[in-house]
Design a protein around this motif. Structure first.
Motif, PDB file in Angstrom:
ATOM      1  N   GLU A 175      38.005  53.008  44.371  1.00 49.25           N
ATOM      2  CA  GLU A 175      39.163  53.376  45.179  1.00 49.25           C
ATOM      3  C   GLU A 175      40.386  53.760  44.379  1.00 49.25           C
ATOM      4  N   GLU A 176      41.310  54.343  45.083  1.00 46.53           N
ATOM      5  CA  GLU A 176      42.603  54.753  44.559  1.00 46.53           C
ATOM      6  C   GLU A 176      43.366  53.524  44.041  1.00 46.53           C
ATOM      7  N   LEU A 178      46.510  51.232  43.555  1.00 50.03           N
ATOM      8  CA  LEU A 178      47.753  50.982  44.290  1.00 50.03           C
ATOM      9  C   LEU A 178      48.754  50.346  43.340  1.00 50.03           C
ATOM     10  N   GLU A 182      52.117  42.624  44.711  1.00 49.34           N
ATOM     11  CA  GLU A 182      51.149  42.154  45.710  1.00 49.34           C
ATOM     12  C   GLU A 182      51.721  40.992  46.498  1.00 49.34           C
ATOM     13  N   LYS A 204      46.766  36.544  39.772  1.00 49.65           N
ATOM     14  CA  LYS A 204      45.303  36.609  39.678  1.00 49.65           C
ATOM     15  C   LYS A 204      44.786  36.646  38.257  1.00 49.65           C
ATOM     16  N   GLU A 273      42.843  44.024  50.256  1.00 48.72           N
ATOM     17  CA  GLU A 273      41.608  43.376  50.718  1.00 48.72           C
ATOM     18  C   GLU A 273      41.935  42.463  51.877  1.00 48.72           C
TER      19      GLU A 273
HETATM   20  P1  AMP Z   1      40.340  42.071  45.408  1.00 54.83           P
HETATM   21  O1  AMP Z   1      39.176  41.172  45.117  1.00 54.83           O
HETATM   22  O2  AMP Z   1      40.010  43.260  46.203  1.00 54.83           O
HETATM   23  O3  AMP Z   1      41.516  41.274  45.898  1.00 54.83           O
HETATM   24  O4  AMP Z   1      40.892  42.559  44.009  1.00 54.83           O
HETATM   25  C1  AMP Z   1      41.320  41.655  43.020  1.00 54.83           C
HETATM   26  C2  AMP Z   1      42.570  42.181  42.368  1.00 54.83           C
HETATM   27  O5  AMP Z   1      42.334  43.476  41.791  1.00 54.83           O
HETATM   28  C3  AMP Z   1      43.709  42.408  43.351  1.00 54.83           C
HETATM   29  O6  AMP Z   1      44.444  41.267  43.618  1.00 54.83           O
HETATM   30  C4  AMP Z   1      44.523  43.426  42.587  1.00 54.83           C
HETATM   31  O7  AMP Z   1      45.308  42.815  41.587  1.00 54.83           O
HETATM   32  C5  AMP Z   1      43.483  44.273  41.924  1.00 54.83           C
HETATM   33  N1  AMP Z   1      43.222  45.430  42.773  1.00 54.83           N
HETATM   34  C6  AMP Z   1      42.294  45.528  43.755  1.00 54.83           C
HETATM   35  N2  AMP Z   1      42.331  46.740  44.352  1.00 54.83           N
HETATM   36  C7  AMP Z   1      43.306  47.441  43.752  1.00 54.83           C
HETATM   37  C8  AMP Z   1      43.830  48.763  43.916  1.00 54.83           C
HETATM   38  N3  AMP Z   1      43.333  49.611  44.809  1.00 54.83           N
HETATM   39  N4  AMP Z   1      44.855  49.123  43.129  1.00 54.83           N
HETATM   40  C9  AMP Z   1      45.356  48.263  42.210  1.00 54.83           C
HETATM   41  N5  AMP Z   1      44.898  47.017  41.987  1.00 54.83           N
HETATM   42  C10 AMP Z   1      43.885  46.598  42.741  1.00 54.83           C
END
Ligand code: AMP
Ligand code: GLY
Length: 416
Positions: A175-176, A178, A182, A204, A273
Motif C-alpha cells: 500500500e501507499e 502514509l 499516528e 511501535k 488498520e
Molecule cells: P499495522 O500492523 O497495519 O498497524 O502496521 C504496523 C505499523 O506499520 C503502523 O503502526 C505504522 O507505523 C506502519 N504502517 C502501516 N501502514 C502504513 C502506511 N500505509 N504508511 C506508513 N506507515 C504504515
C-alpha cells in the motif's frame, strides 16, 4: 455482576484492574491470566482458543459477562461459542473479527463504507508484487494479510527487502505510504451504537527515536495535547460509525471494541488498520483516565443496549505507560528471568504509578518473565510531564536481567 476476562497480558491486567474497582463487579475471574492479574482476579487455566472450553468455564463460574481480550480467540470464534451458550460476551464474532484477521477484508469493508485509507493492492504472485511495488515507489509498505501480532508489516526504502518480505507471505497487501503522526482511537460498540473512547498514541518501534523493528507496542500516552479537539467527532463520523454500519449491512454486525489505527496525514485522517479488540499498550493509558465504571458499558455492548448508556466521562488527568521487554524482544525473547523491585513500586509510587503485568508467571515465591513484553509500567499525573516522570521513576525501580525499554515515551508530547 460476575465477570470472566479471557487473556493474560497487560491489556487484560488493565481491564481487570478497572473491573476490580467497579462496584458493580461482585466476582472477577481471568483465564489464563498472569502473575499480576492474580492479585485482582481469580485465575483459571484455559486454552483461550478453545471456544467450548471458554464457554464451559464461563458456565461453571455462572459468569454474567465474558470479556475477550486478545485477537486470536476472537478470530477463532470464541465469542460465538460463548454467546451460543447463552452468556453475554464482549467481543466480535469470528466473521466480524476478520476486520483484524484479514487486512484484505478490512480494505474491502473500508471501500464499501467510504472510509479513508491508504490505496492498496492485494497480491499473491511475484508479478503482482513487483507491479504494486513499482506503482507506489519508496517508502514501501508491505503487510502480511493474516494475523502477525504487529510484526507482519515492513516499511522500508529498500525495494529488495520489501520484495523479500512480500514473497515470504502467502497473500500480501502492498500500500501507499502514509505520512504524519499516528493516533489510536477505540470505540465500544454493540453493532449499532458507537461510543468512542479517548485517543492515545503508542510507540511501535523497539528503540528510542522510532528506530529498530516494529513491535507489539513499547509505550503509550493519553491525552494527545497536539491533536485537534474535533478529532474524535470527525473519526466517529467518517470512520467508526460508517464501518460499524457497513458490517451490520453485510449481515456480520461488529460488537465489542473497534480499534482504529489512524494516520493524521497532510491530506486528512486515514485508517492504517483496524483491530477487533482493545489495543496494547494504549488500553493501559485509556483505562487509567476512564471515569465511567467499565462493567456496565461492556455488558450493554454485549447485550445490544448501548443506546441506553450516557457518553463516557474522563478524568482530567494524563497517563503514560512504558513497556519493559525481555532481552532480545521482538526477536526470540529470553524468558524465565527473575523480576524484582515490584514491591518498591507498590510502596513508593502507588497510587499514581503501578505495574501491569504482560508476560509474567509465578515461580515459587518469585515472579519471572514469560514473554516478550513483560511489564507495562503505568502512571497518571496532572499533565503528561508529571505522568511521565512518575512512570520512569517506577521503571527505574524494576529489575529484570537483560531487559529493555524506551526512554522517550511521551517525551515530545510532554514538552520535556
Ligand atoms: P499495522 O500492523 O497495519 O498497524 O502496521 C504496523 C505499523 O506499520 C503502523 O503502526 C505504522 O507505523 C506502519 N504502517 C502501516 N501502514 C502504513 C502506511 N500505509 N504508511 C506508513 N506507515 C504504515
Ligand atoms: N498497540 C498496537 C496494538 O494493540 O495492536
Amino acid at each position: 455482576m460476575k465477570v470472566l476476562v479471557i487473556g493474560g497480558g497487560a491489556r487484560e491486567h488493565a481491564l481487570c484492574r478497572s473491573l476490580s474497582l467497579d462496584p458493580d463487579v461482585t466476582a472477577l475471574h481471568c483465564a489464563p491470566g498472569n502473575a499480576g492479574i492474580a492479585e485482582v482476579a481469580e485465575l483459571h487455566p484455559v486454552d483461550a482458543l478453545d471456544g467450548a472450553a471458554v464457554a464451559g468455564l464461563a458456565g461453571e463460574l455462572a459468569a454474567d459477562l465474558v470479556v475477550i481480550g486478545p485477537e486470536a480467540p476472537l478470530v477463532a470464534g470464541v465469542a460465538d461459542a460463548v454467546r451460543a451458550a447463552g452468556i453475554p460476551c464482549f467481543g466480535p464474532s469470528k466473521e466480524a473479527a476478520r476486520l483484524e484477521g484479514s487486512k484484505a477484508f478490512a480494505k474491502d469493508v473500508m471501500a464499501g463504507a467510504g472510509v479513508p485509507t491508504a490505496r492498496s493492492y492485494v497480491c499473491t504472485t511475484p508479478e503482482e508484487i513487483d507491479t504494486a511495488l513499482d506503482a507506489f515507489g519508496a517508502p514501501y509498505v508491505v503487510k502480511d494479510d493474516g494475523l502477525a501480532a504487529g510484526k507482519g508489516v515492513v516499511v522500508t526504502d529498500d525495494v529488495e527487502q520489501a520484495r523479500a518480505h512480500a514473497r515470504s507471505c502467502e497473500r500480501v497487501v502492498i500500500e501507499e505510504f502514509l505520512d504524519g503522526p499516528e493516533v489510536s482511537l477505540f470505540a465500544i460498540t454493540d453493532g449499532t451504537t458507537v461510543l468512542p473512547l479517548t485517543p492515545a498514541q503508542d510507540f511501535k518501534r523497539a528503540l528510542d527515536g522510532d528506530q529498530g523493528p516494529n513491535t507489539g507496542g513499547m509505550g503509550a500516552y493519553s491525552p494527545l495535547p497536539w491533536a485537534d479537539p474535533k478529532l474524535v467527532d470527525e473519526v466517529l463520523e467518517t470512520v467508526l460509525q460508517p464501518t460499524v454500519d457497513e458490517l451490520r449491512r453485510r449481515g456480520t454486525p461488529f460488537s465489542g471494541l473497534l480499534y482504529a489505527g489512524l494516520a493524521i496525514t497532510s491530506r486528512g485522517v486515514r485508517v492504517i488498520e483496524f483491530n477487533a479488540r482493545f489495543g496494547d499498550p494504549e488500553t493501559q493509558v485509556v483505562l487509567a483516565r476512564l471515569r465511567t465504571p467499565l462493567a456496565r458499558v461492556l455488558l450493554h455492548a454485549a447485550e445490544g443496549t448501548l443506546d441506553s448508556e450516557p457518553p463516557l466521562t474522563w478524568h482530567d488527568s494524563a497517563a503514560v505507560t512504558v513497556v519493559i521487554a525481555s532481552h532480545n524482544y521482538p526477536g526470540t525473547p529470553r524468558t524465565g528471568d527473575a523480576i524484582t523491585g515490584l514491591e518498591e513500586v507498590a510502596e513508593l509510587d502507588a497510587p499514581h504509578a503501578y505495574v501491569l503485568h504482560a508476560g509474567t508467571r509465578r515461580d515459587g515465591d518469585a515472579v519471572v518473565s514469560a514473554g516478550g513484553r513483560v511489564l507495562s509500567v503505568t502512571a497518571t499525573g496532572e499533565d503528561l510531564a508529571e505522568a511521565r516522570d512518575r512512570a520512569y521513576a517506577a521503571v527505574g525501580r524494576v529489575r529484570l536481567d537483560g531487559s529493555q525499554h524506551r526512554t522517550d515515551i511521551a517525551r515530545t508530547a510532554a514538552g520535556s
